[in-house]
Design a protein around this motif. Structure first.
Motif, short mmCIF file in Angstrom:
data_model
loop_
_atom_site.label_atom_id
_atom_site.label_comp_id
_atom_site.label_asym_id
_atom_site.label_seq_id
_atom_site.Cartn_x
_atom_site.Cartn_y
_atom_site.Cartn_z
N ASN A 18 -8.69 5.38 6.52
CA ASN A 18 -7.54 5.44 5.63
C ASN A 18 -6.73 4.15 5.58
O ASN A 18 -5.62 4.14 5.05
CB ASN A 18 -6.62 6.61 6.03
N SER B 94 -5.44 10.12 1.81
CA SER B 94 -6.74 9.53 2.12
C SER B 94 -7.53 10.49 3.01
O SER B 94 -7.27 11.69 3.03
CB SER B 94 -6.55 8.18 2.80
N PRO C 43 0.87 6.29 7.16
CA PRO C 43 0.39 6.37 5.78
C PRO C 43 1.47 5.96 4.78
O PRO C 43 2.65 6.26 4.97
CB PRO C 43 0.01 7.85 5.63
#
Length: 264
Positions: free
Chosen positions: A114, A132, A162
């Motif tokens: 990711n 992701s 993230p």
């Protein structure tokens, strides 16, 4: 085929890289209308720059779809209009499969993750994507300067969540260097060390607090700053022994400032 080389020398360099063991994946079916612009390939009688590339590789101008050996490397051709790949899940899956198989054939394992992380010399650039394959953080451990802080803070661990990005300076990559600008919000007009000390000539925008972190061979003392009119400038400084870096800061008034320090 959307990537047009500015000159035939670019193709020559790419072919040399392939012959030495590189693998080139070429995607294109020749239908890109920009092949018809007035450019070097047309002036040399080629329908597109790929024809010139393939000919330099000793494969002729028109390659069939598939894998073609070139020296120690290879060219993999997929005759598909690149723009269509982003409009079709099926074609996107085919594209990923092509890249995955090509990597596997060269001994590289494809792993979904990711984050997108690049290492360029001492610089580490990383982005962790949301939505992701996982919500895991990307964790960096070591000795870094966080270049996304105003004072280029020295850190030993950085968690990137993230939908976040980071830009780090990795001190393990400059072992043995005695002078290096690590981070600065100024334009460094001059920076040097002598047997007596260090000198930095800096110029910044008006009404900001300027920070510069510099790697030095040892800690300097008597840090002073004078502007271009010869007036003293209040300067703050701190030394980090682990990274052997000096951090200097001052309030800028859009004048060149000369910062000096003497070796103890």
């Amino acid at each position: 085929e959307y990537m047009k080389p500015d000159a035939p020398d670019v193709n020559a360099a790419v072919v040399s890289w392939i012959r030495e063991g590189g693998t080139l994946i070429y995607v294109g079916d020749g239908s890109d209308p920009f092949h018809k612009i007035d450019a070097w390939w047309g002036q040399r009688g080629y329908a597109n720059p790929a024809e010139h590339l393939f000919e330099l590789a000793g494969l002729g101008r028109d390659l069939k779809e598939g894998v073609h050996e070139v020296g120690a490397g290879k060219i993999v051709v997929w005759k598909e209009l690149p723009a269509r790949i982003c409009l079709s899940k099926e074609l996107a899956d085919q594209y990923r499969s092509l890249v995955q198989k090509t990597l596997a054939d060269t001994g590289i394992t494809w792993t979904y993750r990711n984050d997108l992380t690049l290492h360029r010399g001492p610089y580490v650039i990383s982005s962790v994507m949301a939505e992701s394959v996982s919500d895991e953080k990307k964790v960096f451990t070591g000795v870094y300067a966080d270049l996304m802080t105003n004072d280029y803070a020295i850190i030993h661990e950085k968690d990137v969540a993230p939908d976040d990005v980071t830009l780090l300076f990795d001190f393990s990559k400059i072992e043995g260097e005695d002078f290096r600008i690590v981070g600065t919000s100024a334009r460094v007009e001059e920076g040097e060390t002598t047997e007596n000390g260090v000198t930095l000539r800096l110029k910044t925008a008006d009404k900001i607090k300027a920070f510069t972190r510099v790697r030095l061979p040892k800690q300097p003392t008597d840090i002073e700053a004078i502007d271009e009119d010869g007036e003293a400038v209040a300067v703050e400084s701190s030394w980090d022994e682990e990274t052997k870096t000096l951090l200097v800061s001052y309030q800028s008034v859009s004048k060149e400032v000369c910062v000096t320090g003497k070796w103890a």
